[in-house]
Design an enzyme around this catalytic site. Structure first.
Site, PDB file in Angstrom:
ATOM      1  N   HIS A   1       0.830  -1.220   0.000  1.00  0.00           N
ATOM      2  CA  HIS A   1       0.000   0.000   0.000  1.00  0.00           C
ATOM      3  C   HIS A   1       0.855   1.257   0.000  1.00  0.00           C
ATOM      4  CE1 HIS A   1       0.767  -0.616   4.271  1.00  0.00           C
ATOM      5  NE2 HIS A   1       0.280   0.574   4.562  1.00  0.00           N
TER       6      HIS A   1
ATOM      7  N   ASP B   1      -0.069  -4.087   6.003  1.00  0.00           N
ATOM      8  CA  ASP B   1      -0.739  -3.571   7.196  1.00  0.00           C
ATOM      9  C   ASP B   1      -2.176  -4.088   7.317  1.00  0.00           C
ATOM     10  OD1 ASP B   1       1.512  -2.261   7.977  1.00  0.00           O
ATOM     11  OD2 ASP B   1       0.738  -0.226   7.662  1.00  0.00           O
TER      12      ASP B   1
ATOM     13  N   HIS C   1       4.920  -5.307  10.115  1.00  0.00           N
ATOM     14  CA  HIS C   1       5.469  -4.687  11.334  1.00  0.00           C
ATOM     15  C   HIS C   1       5.719  -5.726  12.425  1.00  0.00           C
ATOM     16  CE1 HIS C   1       4.762  -0.317  10.487  1.00  0.00           C
ATOM     17  NE2 HIS C   1       3.773  -0.783   9.718  1.00  0.00           N
TER      18      HIS C   1
ATOM     19  N   HIS D   1      -7.521  -0.692   5.312  1.00  0.00           N
ATOM     20  CA  HIS D   1      -6.441   0.145   5.858  1.00  0.00           C
ATOM     21  C   HIS D   1      -6.206   1.314   4.902  1.00  0.00           C
ATOM     22  CE1 HIS D   1      -2.784   1.131   8.027  1.00  0.00           C
ATOM     23  NE2 HIS D   1      -2.079   1.049   6.913  1.00  0.00           N
TER      24      HIS D   1
ATOM     25  N   HIS E   1       1.379   3.905   2.006  1.00  0.00           N
ATOM     26  CA  HIS E   1       2.034   4.596   3.130  1.00  0.00           C
ATOM     27  C   HIS E   1       3.556   4.561   2.989  1.00  0.00           C
ATOM     28  CE1 HIS E   1      -1.844   3.903   5.656  1.00  0.00           C
ATOM     29  NE2 HIS E   1      -1.916   4.997   4.914  1.00  0.00           N
TER      30      HIS E   1
ATOM     31  N   ASP F   1       6.031   4.235   4.872  1.00  0.00           N
ATOM     32  CA  ASP F   1       6.857   3.215   5.534  1.00  0.00           C
ATOM     33  C   ASP F   1       6.731   1.851   4.846  1.00  0.00           C
ATOM     34  OD1 ASP F   1       4.198   3.139   6.565  1.00  0.00           O
ATOM     35  OD2 ASP F   1       4.879   2.002   8.305  1.00  0.00           O
ATOM     36  N   HIS F   2       6.040   1.820   3.706  1.00  0.00           N
ATOM     37  CA  HIS F   2       5.963   0.601   2.877  1.00  0.00           C
ATOM     38  C   HIS F   2       6.417   0.891   1.441  1.00  0.00           C
ATOM     39  CE1 HIS F   2       3.754  -1.794   5.919  1.00  0.00           C
ATOM     40  NE2 HIS F   2       3.478  -0.567   6.351  1.00  0.00           N
TER      41      HIS F   2
END
Ligand SMILES: [Zn+2]
Length: 295
Positions: free
Chosen positions: A82, A163, A201, A139, A84, A86-87
């Site tokens: 996705h 996520d 995570h 999400h 975001h 941090d991905h």
């Protein structure tokens, strides 16, 4: 800017990564979790016969590139779960280094560097690695998860869940209703029990503590928690678990469970169908978890 600052901070704080990881090897294939940022995992999946590789969510591209070089493999594809940062934040950087590398994800999610938009149940093949992309919104509007078929390697299948699902947890419902999220979680729940779960995570310890609040008498959860405490005591990665295990203790995959209903004080209404009720359970569960995180 924010992304770069966070990445730098995490590298200073965890020069060797936030967790120690162990690669998992099968005949013809190797899965390497890579500890990035403050609690994210990227995953490098290698077809060891032809030395080609796929990476899932390479958020810190330099750290991922170091592993690619160490392994001496050619990166052919990025599977992005996705949008975001941090991905997806490392996609473009890696694409500049490995120019023939394809970038996969869902078009609804504005994924940086996307070259190959995917829909539900599309396949992605790299060497003898066969993935199926599954559309799992909730999400984010375009969240995808990736199921690696293990059959050719005589291995269980592997799910890279981003996520959507974590060990004993699920992602926040930023861009979807509880019923959208429920149907995405049901997609996960319908996979074979021996499927390995590789989440985005390292949240196992906190998630299992929360699970104890809503299902205090679950013995499988307690056993897993004791094991996770040992692992985290040595900063070891807790992935993978299996879908079978998750179905036994992950409250977000257990919206059907009577003990959970009791703990949340919820009862199915007369005019309410079973899935509507389960969506209401999931919504309440997520609210409780958000409050629990703020404590
Ligand atoms: Zn996210």
């Amino acid at each position: 800017m924010y992304y770069k600052r966070q990445m730098r901070k995490a590298r200073e704080r965890y020069p060797a990564g936030h967790s120690t990881v162990l690669p998992m090897e099968f005949s013809g294939m190797k899965i390497i979790p890579i500890s990035v940022l403050s609690d994210n995992y990227s995953y490098l999946i290698i077809d060891t016969t032809s030395s080609v590789a796929v990476v899932v969510d390479p958020a810190d591209p330099q750290t991922v590139q170091a592993v690619i070089q160490e392994e001496g493999v050619r990166l052919e594809a990025i599977l992005c779960t996705h949008k975001h940062w941090d991905h997806s934040g490392g996609n473009k950087w890696l694409k500049r280094i490995y120019s023939s590398c394809r970038v996969y994800g869902n078009a609804a999610d504005n994924i940086p560097g996307l070259t190959h938009p995917l829909s539900h149940k599309d396949s992605v093949t790299v060497g003898c690695l066969h993935f199926k992309a599954l559309f799992t919104p909730g999400h984010t509007v375009g969240h995808m998860i990736y199921l690696l078929d293990g059959r050719a390697m005589g291995a269980p299948s592997s799910l890279f869940s981003g996520d959507l699902v974590f060990l004993s947890g699920c992602g926040r419902m930023f861009e979807g209703s509880a019923s959208t999220m429920l149907s995405s979680l049901d997609t996960v729940g319908s996979l074979n029990d021996d499927t390995l779960l590789w989440p985005g995570h390292e949240y196992a310890e906190d998630n299992l503590l929360f699970a104890a609040e809503v299902e205090p008498h679950n013995a499988v959860r307690e056993n897993k928690y004791q094991w996770v405490l040992q692992q985290r005591g040595q900063k070891l990665c807790t992935s993978p678990s299996t879908i079978g295990e998750e179905k036994a203790y992950n409250p977000f995959l257990r919206s059907h469970c009577a003990e959970l209903h009791l703990a949340l004080g919820l009862r199915q209404l007369e005019e309410e169908d079973w899935n509507q009720f389960r969506a209401r359970v999931l919504e309440e569960l997520r609210k409780h978890k958000d409050q629990y995180n703020r404590r």
